[in-house]
Scaffold this motif. Sequence first.
Motif, PDB file in Angstrom:
ATOM      1  N   LEU A  82       0.844  -1.188   0.000  1.00 63.17           N
ATOM      2  CA  LEU A  82       0.000   0.000   0.000  1.00 63.17           C
ATOM      3  C   LEU A  82       0.885   1.245   0.000  1.00 63.17           C
ATOM      4  CD1 LEU A  82      -2.745  -1.008   2.605  1.00 63.17           C
ATOM      5  CD2 LEU A  82      -2.780  -1.271   0.120  1.00 63.17           C
ATOM      6  N   GLY A  83       0.500   2.220  -0.813  1.00 60.95           N
ATOM      7  CA  GLY A  83       1.258   3.458  -0.908  1.00 60.95           C
ATOM      8  C   GLY A  83       2.336   3.465  -1.966  1.00 60.95           C
ATOM      9  N   ASP A  84       2.634   2.304  -2.563  1.00 62.09           N
ATOM     10  CA  ASP A  84       3.641   2.275  -3.633  1.00 62.09           C
ATOM     11  C   ASP A  84       3.197   3.156  -4.797  1.00 62.09           C
ATOM     12  OD1 ASP A  84       5.300   0.564  -2.288  1.00 62.09           O
ATOM     13  OD2 ASP A  84       4.747  -1.234  -3.432  1.00 62.09           O
ATOM     14  N   GLU A  85       4.122   3.927  -5.320  1.00 62.29           N
ATOM     15  CA  GLU A  85       3.855   4.787  -6.481  1.00 62.29           C
ATOM     16  C   GLU A  85       4.184   4.004  -7.744  1.00 62.29           C
ATOM     17  OE1 GLU A  85       6.114   8.351  -5.881  1.00 62.29           O
ATOM     18  OE2 GLU A  85       4.753   9.081  -4.311  1.00 62.29           O
ATOM     19  N   VAL A  86       3.201   3.850  -8.623  1.00 62.27           N
ATOM     20  CA  VAL A  86       3.356   2.946  -9.761  1.00 62.27           C
ATOM     21  C   VAL A  86       2.826   3.580 -11.043  1.00 62.27           C
ATOM     22  CG1 VAL A  86       3.204   0.906  -8.299  1.00 62.27           C
ATOM     23  CG2 VAL A  86       1.118   1.825  -9.344  1.00 62.27           C
ATOM     24  N   ILE A  87       3.198   2.970 -12.148  1.00 59.79           N
ATOM     25  CA  ILE A  87       2.620   3.260 -13.451  1.00 59.79           C
ATOM     26  C   ILE A  87       2.049   1.962 -13.995  1.00 59.79           C
ATOM     27  CG2 ILE A  87       4.136   5.203 -13.964  1.00 59.79           C
ATOM     28  CD1 ILE A  87       5.812   3.274 -15.672  1.00 59.79           C
ATOM     29  N   GLY A  88       1.053   2.067 -14.835  1.00 60.39           N
ATOM     30  CA  GLY A  88       0.449   0.864 -15.400  1.00 60.39           C
ATOM     31  C   GLY A  88      -0.390   1.196 -16.604  1.00 60.39           C
ATOM     32  N   GLY A  89      -0.852   0.158 -17.249  1.00 57.80           N
ATOM     33  CA  GLY A  89      -1.667   0.390 -18.429  1.00 57.80           C
ATOM     34  C   GLY A  89      -2.493  -0.823 -18.798  1.00 57.80           C
ATOM     35  N   ALA A  90      -3.580  -0.561 -19.438  1.00 57.11           N
ATOM     36  CA  ALA A  90      -4.457  -1.580 -19.983  1.00 57.11           C
ATOM     37  C   ALA A  90      -5.185  -0.958 -21.167  1.00 57.11           C
ATOM     38  CB  ALA A  90      -5.445  -2.077 -18.929  1.00 57.11           C
ATOM     39  N   ARG A  91      -6.030  -1.708 -21.804  1.00 58.01           N
ATOM     40  CA  ARG A  91      -6.741  -1.166 -22.956  1.00 58.01           C
ATOM     41  C   ARG A  91      -7.760  -0.111 -22.552  1.00 58.01           C
ATOM     42  NH1 ARG A  91      -8.095  -6.534 -26.661  1.00 58.01           N
ATOM     43  NH2 ARG A  91      -6.102  -6.606 -27.749  1.00 58.01           N
ATOM     44  N   MET A  92      -8.218  -0.165 -21.301  1.00 60.43           N
ATOM     45  CA  MET A  92      -9.263   0.760 -20.842  1.00 60.43           C
ATOM     46  C   MET A  92      -9.078   1.024 -19.347  1.00 60.43           C
ATOM     47  SD  MET A  92     -12.690  -0.867 -22.589  1.00 60.43           S
ATOM     48  CE  MET A  92     -12.513  -2.392 -21.666  1.00 60.43           C
ATOM     49  N   GLY A  93      -9.846   2.022 -18.849  1.00 61.86           N
ATOM     50  CA  GLY A  93      -9.987   2.207 -17.419  1.00 61.86           C
ATOM     51  C   GLY A  93      -9.288   3.384 -16.794  1.00 61.86           C
ATOM     52  N   GLY A  94      -8.388   4.039 -17.514  1.00 61.44           N
ATOM     53  CA  GLY A  94      -7.555   5.063 -16.899  1.00 61.44           C
ATOM     54  C   GLY A  94      -8.234   6.374 -16.583  1.00 61.44           C
ATOM     55  N   PHE A  95      -9.323   6.732 -17.301  1.00 60.21           N
ATOM     56  CA  PHE A  95      -9.971   8.029 -17.071  1.00 60.21           C
ATOM     57  C   PHE A  95     -10.948   7.914 -15.899  1.00 60.21           C
ATOM     58  CE2 PHE A  95      -9.477   9.092 -21.861  1.00 60.21           C
ATOM     59  CZ  PHE A  95      -8.149   9.432 -21.642  1.00 60.21           C
ATOM     60  N   ALA A  96     -10.400   7.697 -14.725  1.00 63.82           N
ATOM     61  CA  ALA A  96     -11.215   7.516 -13.526  1.00 63.82           C
ATOM     62  C   ALA A  96     -10.374   7.866 -12.308  1.00 63.82           C
ATOM     63  CB  ALA A  96     -11.713   6.076 -13.419  1.00 63.82           C
ATOM     64  N   GLU A  97     -11.042   8.027 -11.184  1.00 64.05           N
ATOM     65  CA  GLU A  97     -10.311   8.324  -9.959  1.00 64.05           C
ATOM     66  C   GLU A  97      -9.589   7.099  -9.404  1.00 64.05           C
ATOM     67  OE1 GLU A  97     -12.777  12.003  -8.007  1.00 64.05           O
ATOM     68  OE2 GLU A  97     -13.696  10.007  -7.859  1.00 64.05           O
ATOM     69  N   PHE A  98     -10.108   5.903  -9.732  1.00 60.03           N
ATOM     70  CA  PHE A  98      -9.483   4.656  -9.296  1.00 60.03           C
ATOM     71  C   PHE A  98      -9.561   3.650 -10.431  1.00 60.03           C
ATOM     72  CE2 PHE A  98     -11.002   6.760  -5.510  1.00 60.03           C
ATOM     73  CZ  PHE A  98      -9.966   6.605  -4.590  1.00 60.03           C
ATOM     74  N   VAL A  99      -8.559   2.771 -10.503  1.00 57.60           N
ATOM     75  CA  VAL A  99      -8.570   1.726 -11.513  1.00 57.60           C
ATOM     76  C   VAL A  99      -7.916   0.479 -10.928  1.00 57.60           C
ATOM     77  CG1 VAL A  99      -6.370   2.467 -12.542  1.00 57.60           C
ATOM     78  CG2 VAL A  99      -7.981   1.132 -13.907  1.00 57.60           C
ATOM     79  N   ALA A 100      -8.470  -0.683 -11.214  1.00 56.70           N
ATOM     80  CA  ALA A 100      -7.886  -1.958 -10.813  1.00 56.70           C
ATOM     81  C   ALA A 100      -7.109  -2.527 -11.991  1.00 56.70           C
ATOM     82  CB  ALA A 100      -8.965  -2.927 -10.365  1.00 56.70           C
ATOM     83  N   LEU A 101      -5.841  -2.875 -11.755  1.00 53.86           N
ATOM     84  CA  LEU A 101      -4.981  -3.406 -12.807  1.00 53.86           C
ATOM     85  C   LEU A 101      -4.290  -4.674 -12.319  1.00 53.86           C
ATOM     86  CD1 LEU A 101      -3.153  -0.195 -14.113  1.00 53.86           C
ATOM     87  CD2 LEU A 101      -5.039  -1.409 -15.211  1.00 53.86           C
ATOM     88  N   PRO A 102      -3.965  -5.585 -13.231  1.00 56.63           N
ATOM     89  CA  PRO A 102      -3.174  -6.749 -12.837  1.00 56.63           C
ATOM     90  C   PRO A 102      -1.830  -6.308 -12.264  1.00 56.63           C
ATOM     91  CG  PRO A 102      -4.104  -7.050 -15.030  1.00 56.63           C
ATOM     92  CD  PRO A 102      -4.342  -5.624 -14.659  1.00 56.63           C
ATOM     93  N   ALA A 103      -1.412  -6.945 -11.194  1.00 58.20           N
ATOM     94  CA  ALA A 103      -0.126  -6.596 -10.597  1.00 58.20           C
ATOM     95  C   ALA A 103       1.018  -6.803 -11.587  1.00 58.20           C
ATOM     96  CB  ALA A 103       0.096  -7.430  -9.344  1.00 58.20           C
ATOM     97  N   ALA A 104       0.842  -7.741 -12.511  1.00 55.91           N
ATOM     98  CA  ALA A 104       1.879  -8.004 -13.508  1.00 55.91           C
ATOM     99  C   ALA A 104       1.978  -6.890 -14.546  1.00 55.91           C
ATOM    100  CB  ALA A 104       1.601  -9.327 -14.204  1.00 55.91           C
ATOM    101  N   ALA A 105       0.990  -5.982 -14.571  1.00 58.26           N
ATOM    102  CA  ALA A 105       0.959  -4.932 -15.603  1.00 58.26           C
ATOM    103  C   ALA A 105       1.422  -3.585 -15.079  1.00 58.26           C
ATOM    104  CB  ALA A 105      -0.456  -4.803 -16.162  1.00 58.26           C
ATOM    105  N   ILE A 106       1.976  -3.544 -13.865  1.00 61.14           N
ATOM    106  CA  ILE A 106       2.423  -2.269 -13.314  1.00 61.14           C
ATOM    107  C   ILE A 106       3.922  -2.305 -13.071  1.00 61.14           C
ATOM    108  CG2 ILE A 106       0.176  -1.790 -12.263  1.00 61.14           C
ATOM    109  CD1 ILE A 106       1.396  -2.567  -9.565  1.00 61.14           C
ATOM    110  N   GLN A 107       4.497  -1.111 -12.962  1.00 62.33           N
ATOM    111  CA  GLN A 107       5.910  -0.940 -12.637  1.00 62.33           C
ATOM    112  C   GLN A 107       6.039   0.204 -11.636  1.00 62.33           C
ATOM    113  OE1 GLN A 107       7.126  -0.468 -16.919  1.00 62.33           O
ATOM    114  NE2 GLN A 107       8.837  -1.743 -16.285  1.00 62.33           N
ATOM    115  N   LYS A 108       7.181   0.265 -10.997  1.00 64.32           N
ATOM    116  CA  LYS A 108       7.467   1.372 -10.099  1.00 64.32           C
ATOM    117  C   LYS A 108       7.525   2.674 -10.891  1.00 64.32           C
ATOM    118  CE  LYS A 108      10.999   3.096  -6.904  1.00 64.32           C
ATOM    119  NZ  LYS A 108      12.349   2.847  -6.324  1.00 64.32           N
TER     120      LYS A 108
END
Length: 330
Positions: A82-108
């Motif tokens: 919790l609190g880790d600052e990350v970047i991530g991406g998927a085909r959809m979902g980013g234009f929101a206050e919160f987004v759930a992403l696979p842990a395998a799809a994020i980086q520091k």
Amino acid sequence: MRAFVCHAITDDLTGTGLADLAMPEPRAGEVLIAVRATSVNFPDILMCQGKYQFKPDPPFVPGLDCAGEIVALGEGVTDWSLGDEVIGGARMGGFAEFVALPAAAIQKKPPNLSWEEAAAFQAAYLTAYVALVRRANLQAGETLLVHGAAGGVGLAAVQLGLHMGARVIATSASSAKLQALRALGVEHTVLVQDGFREAVKALSDGRGADVVFDPVGGDVFDESVRCMAFDGRLLVIGFTSGRIPTVSVNMPLIKGFSVMGVRAGEYGRQFPERGRENVQAVYDLVASGSLKPHVGAVYGLTEVRAAFDLMVSRQLVGKAVIVPEYGQAG
């Protein structure tokens, strides 16, 4: 939570707007991210118009790239806190206050980047990397012609080409954008509506372009065919001009060049190991400072349509970024 939603597919984007949605819950293997910034990419617009290769059914939340802080962990996630600052991406979902992403799809999050910059580089630089490194095998000393060079993906290709030691020729339909590119350190710039074939020949010692990076299509593609070097590679990135061009196959035959399609995301899905290598390579280039994302405009979550309009009108230099709490990123 607030999110920008595509409720209906429309050419004029009137089927999109702000809405209140239930807070997403991370499933097993996912993390929940409080979004600090999300970049705007042309596929976001095309998906809302039903013109992209990937056609989700409405309603959906656009947004490919995002940066933020982890606020919840799904079952089985042990590599993040919790609190880790990350970047991530998927085909959809980013234009929101919160987004759930696979842990395998994020980086520091790269510590040398602001939130806006961190959200701005993934899709654009990954496209440039797959195009120039994986598909074209661009070599130092070759001539790289980049169309739409002031846009997010075009500017990424310009920066990567220069980093790789190519002679980069950047084009635009706007004199002001060419001036902005020169201010960013681009030496060779050409205004496309004046015709660019002869300029490219002159800047390449009569040889022509070894590699053409074309997100524009239409007339720009047609003229690119006529200024290819022998054994050149013409990279098809997209069709922001609105016209999907064609080429008579006698031209690649006579001039000995290849026409190559580029889909960075699909490349990673088809070749997962290479895909992971691509993502890591782009991350390392940005985190080391070798490449620097250029954020040209920042909007709030209530202003996504304005960001879309800026991109469609081709007034933007670099990337537009959406910040859910406008002015709070940095």
